[in-house]
Design a protein around this motif. Sequence first.
Motif: not given
Length: 318
Positions: A228-229, A232-234, A236-238, A241
């Motif tokens: 969460l720190r 970028s959203r990408e 975080r998703l990476k 994943n």
Amino acid sequence: MAPSNFSGIVSSTFYLTGIPGYEEFHHWISIPFCLIYIVGVTGNCSILHIVRTDPRLHEPMYYFLAMLSLTDMAMSLPATVSLFRVLWSISREIQFNLCVVQMFLIHTFSFTESSVLLAMALDRYVAICHPLRYATILTPKLIAKIGIAALLRSAIPLIPLLVRLAFFSFCRSHVLSHSYCLHQDIIRLACNDIRFNVIYGMVVILMLWGMDSLGILITYVFILHSVLRIASREGRLKALNTCASHICAVLILYVPMIGLSIVHRFGKHSSPFVHVFMAHIYLMVPPVLNPIIYSVKTNQIRQGILHLICPHKITSAM
């Protein structure tokens, strides 16, 4: 009466149960079980071969994945061999000593798989929260020590239960509930005081499965806090994943395990078929689904399996 009781006490033979109510279809039922087992062995052996032969996969994450594959196969093999002996009408009998060995192997590798999943959670924590120190923290030597410790941690606590079983007498029915031996199934047939086995068995489960599941949960709290720190959203998703396969592996082990415990605790009057079905799901599903999940979610494993299936096409494409 005395000769009858004496013969019941000294008898060292147990009788395994197949699929209750479907005995005449056992040979047909064995076909899907056989296919499931072949798929599981093929998938796990493929992962072991890929991790061993591909230098790009000589990393902590894939070493732990190889441990998971070995544990999956070791956990399911004793029960599967016993199941096929029953379904193929070879023999329903199993000697007490062999039954205890089978029980020990099944429980040991079940606990070991839980420990390996905890180690894999810690691997994901180090990879996400301390990426620059990943290779220096999780060295091959440390990973080997973790694997040995996981096995010993799972096997040694079972020894007191095995010692107690050696002094039990079994003067009741010798028919087991499943096609393989479990500790909780054996002690219910004993004529002795089984309170120690029941209480000690629950303590072992809480100390091993309980502590492992709690450790996995706490590890993911730290992982989520770190993710969460990320700005970028990408990103975080990476990061998340990379944990997806492991989360699926945890659910695949713990959900059937919890379901089997609930059935044993609250489903005493339910159909025997439900008990047998849950017992085999618990042992046979993880070895099948884990390789599939890691093949789908992990690009390196997927490429390695494609290379095994059609090496010429992969080589030409590269």
